[in-house]
Design an enzyme around this catalytic site. Structure first.
Site, PDB file in Angstrom:
ATOM      1  N   ARG B 294       0.832  -1.218   0.000  1.00 42.06           N
ATOM      2  CA  ARG B 294       0.000   0.000   0.000  1.00 42.06           C
ATOM      3  C   ARG B 294       0.858   1.255   0.000  1.00 42.06           C
ATOM      4  O   ARG B 294       0.497   2.258  -0.614  1.00 42.06           O
ATOM      5  CB  ARG B 294      -0.973  -0.036   1.184  1.00 42.06           C
ATOM      6  CG  ARG B 294      -2.012  -1.119   0.972  1.00 42.06           C
ATOM      7  CD  ARG B 294      -3.124  -1.165   1.988  1.00 42.06           C
ATOM      8  NE  ARG B 294      -4.155  -2.074   1.458  1.00 42.06           N
ATOM      9  CZ  ARG B 294      -5.257  -2.439   2.094  1.00 42.06           C
ATOM     10  NH1 ARG B 294      -5.516  -1.960   3.303  1.00 42.06           N
ATOM     11  NH2 ARG B 294      -6.128  -3.247   1.526  1.00 42.06           N
ATOM     12  N   TYR B 434      -6.994   0.405  -6.883  1.00 43.36           N
ATOM     13  CA  TYR B 434      -6.437  -0.919  -6.571  1.00 43.36           C
ATOM     14  C   TYR B 434      -5.678  -0.958  -5.245  1.00 43.36           C
ATOM     15  O   TYR B 434      -5.505   0.049  -4.601  1.00 43.36           O
ATOM     16  CB  TYR B 434      -5.645  -1.508  -7.733  1.00 43.36           C
ATOM     17  CG  TYR B 434      -4.431  -0.816  -8.299  1.00 43.36           C
ATOM     18  CD1 TYR B 434      -3.697   0.113  -7.607  1.00 43.36           C
ATOM     19  CD2 TYR B 434      -4.001  -1.157  -9.590  1.00 43.36           C
ATOM     20  CE1 TYR B 434      -2.569   0.684  -8.173  1.00 43.36           C
ATOM     21  CE2 TYR B 434      -2.874  -0.596 -10.158  1.00 43.36           C
ATOM     22  CZ  TYR B 434      -2.161   0.323  -9.441  1.00 43.36           C
ATOM     23  OH  TYR B 434      -1.052   0.869  -9.993  1.00 43.36           O
ATOM     24  N   GLU B 435      -5.325  -2.157  -4.865  1.00 37.55           N
ATOM     25  CA  GLU B 435      -4.677  -2.405  -3.554  1.00 37.55           C
ATOM     26  C   GLU B 435      -5.565  -1.904  -2.414  1.00 37.55           C
ATOM     27  O   GLU B 435      -5.098  -1.358  -1.423  1.00 37.55           O
ATOM     28  CB  GLU B 435      -3.303  -1.739  -3.541  1.00 37.55           C
ATOM     29  CG  GLU B 435      -2.337  -2.204  -2.456  1.00 37.55           C
ATOM     30  CD  GLU B 435      -2.097  -3.708  -2.455  1.00 37.55           C
ATOM     31  OE1 GLU B 435      -1.948  -4.290  -3.545  1.00 37.55           O
ATOM     32  OE2 GLU B 435      -2.097  -4.293  -1.361  1.00 37.55           O
ATOM     33  N   GLY B 436      -6.880  -2.126  -2.568  1.00 32.77           N
ATOM     34  CA  GLY B 436      -7.873  -1.627  -1.601  1.00 32.77           C
ATOM     35  C   GLY B 436      -8.318  -0.242  -1.999  1.00 32.77           C
ATOM     36  O   GLY B 436      -7.569   0.723  -1.845  1.00 32.77           O
ATOM     37  N   GLN B 441      -9.498   1.841   2.500  1.00 33.94           N
ATOM     38  CA  GLN B 441      -8.414   2.373   3.343  1.00 33.94           C
ATOM     39  C   GLN B 441      -9.003   3.127   4.527  1.00 33.94           C
ATOM     40  O   GLN B 441      -8.543   2.994   5.663  1.00 33.94           O
ATOM     41  CB  GLN B 441      -7.521   3.326   2.524  1.00 33.94           C
ATOM     42  CG  GLN B 441      -6.913   2.733   1.262  1.00 33.94           C
ATOM     43  CD  GLN B 441      -6.009   1.550   1.523  1.00 33.94           C
ATOM     44  OE1 GLN B 441      -5.337   1.477   2.549  1.00 33.94           O
ATOM     45  NE2 GLN B 441      -6.007   0.596   0.604  1.00 33.94           N
TER      46      GLN B 441
END
Lengths: 592, 592
Positions: B294, B434-436, B441
């Site tokens: 992240r 992306y990546e959450g 978050q």
């Protein structure tokens, strides 16, 4: 797959419950009966949803092509445009004497939003034609009006605006295109124009270019610019088409969005042009139509945000992912629809409250344009002039942000092109740039409109807000939820204006450094006023028991969201403005 | 034409004047001599500017192609990747025993920004490989580590992360990919994964897919997910390549941006896979690397904003348009460069103060990751865990906004694809997803990290801010310009946290409705702290008379801009948070 449904009930509410148009003293408004406007909106909505919208993604994927000097529009565009022309939609607010339907700008604006939502790129072909119509209508000779206006109202011919050159965008004083007078009274136009939307295409028999150029010997800068009518195909005096004019497409631009609209480099190689209006007063002539044109671009921000919002809401209701934190909403499903999640709600409420507020703002601005034009009301003209940069700047900045938020709700499925959500963000982006970049709108607002006539229009606006609050504060719920926040935001705006007056005297940079913040602060107060007016009407609707309590309760809840969560941004904006020029201007150009 | 210049002096300032890395007690930091780090940054910056950057637009225009089941990357990508591999750059912070250079994550992060600025899409191929390296390093058996890590550190092979399925994105508990145990201890993997970045390409001999799947009989939901190593080409025990595995590319996605990176639909048809870590604990294993991954996505927000800013500043210095309101800046030219206009300055200062603040934030986060990993410091780990969602969410939201602002400075020339500014906006957009997605978050921050261990990490953060203020407030200028605004913003953040504790008890929706606002409020306080630290270092630099007074004065002016004009947003964010769930959750799902 995107879809679209015209917000007919919302439009109805605005026209007949908030604005009460049939009671207005603006000529033509009394005819806007509820059944009439509903029929217009239903019919246009159907066309937009069924004919325009399915071609939106087609236009994005195919784009336009330049083949042997001719621009080919995407598959289906011409047939769709034909349907609009056949229905007489393009001339809805054009004068009856030129074949239009003579309706107010308000109706043209309301219907315009629907075309934008369906297909922004396609809408631009007739949107720009409307601009050319209005400019010739205002400045043309009788012969010019008779020759061009009927064809432009019907969109048998389309129109363009040719301002920008490679080295002259915002600063039109730098433009170099030459117009040499000929013995017959015409001019020979020579130069290159860029970023010409709908500059060429295969959907009309002729294209009427309005071109800014400089007559030899003209004063330097913006005071030496004249406006010319340059038809793609020359028009005989009897209206028949003659020879091809010396205007050609140099290139098509590859753009971030609005792929379905042909953005052209236009080459004028001694093309025949006809002076429109007075020599050297071309910029003024073109800018007469600025309010209308800038409102139309604001409507693009609204229209794209509206359809993007609808598709985000639909996805949020369908997509199953995760569980509601307060307990499963649909225990029989593998997961709950994502609309249960507060952060998804936040994004939907933000979009919804923006879209509905923005629609109210555009209708108000359109009605001021109507009042100014149809009643020669100077006060309305000044107020419209004050509001227009706010409308254009905030509706396009926030319309883009809203479309990006809609895309965010779709997650990765919004980033791939397959689902159409990326296109909304890419299309909406241009509206922040063209028809005067939003920084220019802010400059126009703070540098020109705000101080005009000693701040008369601004004072009229503040008085209007104050009066509305005073007249309605007996309603204690309305007061607590809507009028008090509006009053507070309005105070922030007044404080900002006062700051500009005081500190702007020391240096104009103190005002200009905060221009964009002021534009958005102003926008919030206008939105706040609109939401207060809508809340009042919704409360009246509830009290009168129209049988649609859910509609009114939804309207009130949406308004409360705006007042509670969006409007407080005025505090930050004022705080920024009051820091003046120093933080902004501290560095030397080389230090960046 | 875009260009790029690595911000070497800014990096130097952060590492050696703000963080004073060589004095740090983190193992490995003492070796980070000023000449060493400068040589690294200069060399990587040169590669990024000369090799990566020229291919950025090539990758955007050509995209990737799927030919006979194989993904072809854009022209030049493999040669550029080879240069990086030859220089050993991909393993800069990998362990020496696996062929890496063993440097701290801080240096990997610093250099990573430079690759992103040069070419985000190309950088992703090694960025994801690094993620696979770290995951196998943390959870693999010795045999797995020995087999895969040297090849991944050198990027002779690349890696991917396979999480998402068509119906399972954020909610991985829903995933359906099956892993059936085989007699030899391996598994047969069957299922479809989507949105797999760098899923296939022609730049490496092998691709090591890390795949989440469910072993038959596993517990339902996220507690029954296991992680598998699934090589594209099977690897013999001696490391030699064997047969092609049953994994194939189903399709390539057409996306808004990062066209140079292959986003694949991956089909696993009974592919051979090897369990990585414990059965049913795959999600936890993959998320061990979450902080690092992240942070890397946050760095994408920073890296794109940085190069977009540079190109906006360059254009603003060159483009002549209009006159400075306080009098011509370049009377000999036809117009002044647009950098003289306050609204253009505003946009540049906003970008510059974001980029430099964001860089400081990422270095701090990276140093906490190093401290946690190299010293087994639980406090640092918790603080990193608290900061990471803030870093990922705010750096990507604001990185995108910053890239859009850079595009705005270019006007219409930024909307056409020719000049490369549109690509920055389109590329930066994905990092918010992306990546959450950033809403996740915010949820991670408010729902998990903030209340963890009774709010210990948050209290540690507040204490850190308070200590910094107390230790430095004797400097009255620093106090007035930096510490007082920081204190005020920090109070807003504490008030928001208190609100969540109190009102979140009544309903968790009261906290979650304000999660995104809280994330940005937290982000502002972190940026404020970073700017205060940078200001302190700049004042020291000025006092010590290093002979670069302009550098330090510019740094201070940039920081003052942030404190005066960006930080006050905390007021609005707190006001929003304190309205709780009601405005957000008022409507029924059908009302949208």
């Amino acid at each position: 797959m995107t879809s679209y449904r015209a917000p007919a009930r919302d439009i109805d509410f605005l026209l007949h419950e908030v604005m009460r148009v049939t009671e207005s003293d603006i000529p033509g408004y009394a005819d806007l009966d509820r059944t009439v406007t509903r029929a217009i909106v239903d019919e246009a909505g159907k066309l937009s949803a069924e004919v325009y919208e399915p071609l939106n993604v087609v236009g994005d994927r195919e784009g336009c092509r330049l083949e042997n000097g001719v621009v080919r529009t995407p598959t289906g565009f011409k047939a769709a445009f034909d349907k609009l022309r056949e229905g007489g939609w393009t001339g809805i607010d054009c004068a009856e004497e030129y074949g239009g339907q003579g309706m107010p700008n308000l109706i043209g604006t309301a219907v315009g939003e629907l075309w934008v939502s369906g297909n922004m790129a396609l809408n631009m072909y007739h949107g720009l034609t409307h601009g050319a119509y209005s400019t010739i209508h205002a400045h043309g000779t009788e012969a010019q009006r008779n020759l061009y206006l009927p064809k432009l109202a019907s969109c048998e011919w389309t129109g363009t605006m040719n301002l920008t050159e490679p080295h002259a965008g915002t600063d039109l004083g730098l433009l170099r295109t030459r117009a040499e007078p000929q013995a017959d009274g015409s001019y020979r136009i020579t130069g290159t124009k860029i970023f010409i939307s709908a500059g060429d295409h295969d959907m009309a028999d002729n294209i009427i270019h309005l071109v800014l150029a400089r007559i030899p010997g003209a004063p330097e800068g913006v005071k030496g610019i004249s406006l010319f009518i340059v038809p793609k195909v020359l028009v005989n005096e009897d209206g028949a088409l003659g020879a091809r004019n010396a205007v050609s497409v140099g290139a098509l631009e590859d753009k971030m969005g609005i792929h379905g609209n042909a953005t052209c480099v236009m080459n004028y190689d001694g093309a025949t042009g006809y002076l429109l209006g007075e020599a050297h007063k071309g910029l003024k002539a073109m800018f007469t139509m600025m309010n209308e044109a800038r409102l139309a671009v604001g409507v693009q921000g609204l229209g794209v945000a509206s359809v993007a919002y609808q598709n985000a809401a639909g996805y949020a209701r369908d997509r199953l992912q995760g569980r509601r934190i307060t307990g499963p909403a649909e225990p029989d499903q593998a997961a709950d629809p994502i609309i249960v999640h507060p952060d998804v709600r936040r994004m939907l409420m933000s979009q919804k409250s923006f879209v509905e507020g923005a629609r109210a703002v555009t209708y108000w601005a359109a009605s001021l344009i109507d009042r100014a034009a149809r009643m020669d009301d100077k006060g309305a003209e000044a107020l419209a002039g004050l509001l227009i940069p706010v409308v254009k700047g905030t509706l396009t900045d926030r319309g883009f942000a809203s479309a990006v938020m809609a895309q965010q709700i779709w997650g990765g499925h919004g980033y791939i092109e397959e689902n159409g959500m990326s296109q909304y963000a890419r299309d909406a982006r241009i509206a922040m740039i063209y028809e005067g970049a939003n920084g220019i709108q802010a400059l126009d607002l703070v540098g020109r409109k705000l101080p005009a006539q000693g701040g008369k229009a601004a004072m009229a606006f503040f008085a209007l807000v104050k009066d509305f609050i005073r007249q309605n504060e007996a309603d204690t719920e309305l007061k607590a939820e809507f009028l008090d926040p509006l009053k507070s935001a309005s105070k922030d705006l007044q404080a900002a204006a006062t700051y500009f007056v005081q500190e702007g005297m020391k240096s104009p940079d103190n005002a200009l450094a905060g221009a964009t913040d002021f534009m958005h602060l102003f926008g919030h107060v206008v939105f706040g006023l609109m939401w207060a007016e809508m809340a009042k009407a919704a409360r009246a609707g509830l009290a009168e028991g129209h049988g649609e309590p859910e509609f009114y309760r939804t309207k009130l809840a949406t308004g409360r969201y705006y007042m509670a969560r969006e409007l407080p941004e005025t505090r930050t904006l004022l705080a920024r403005i009051e820091t003046g020029a120093t933080p902004v201007m501290a560095l030397a150009a080389e230090a960046f």
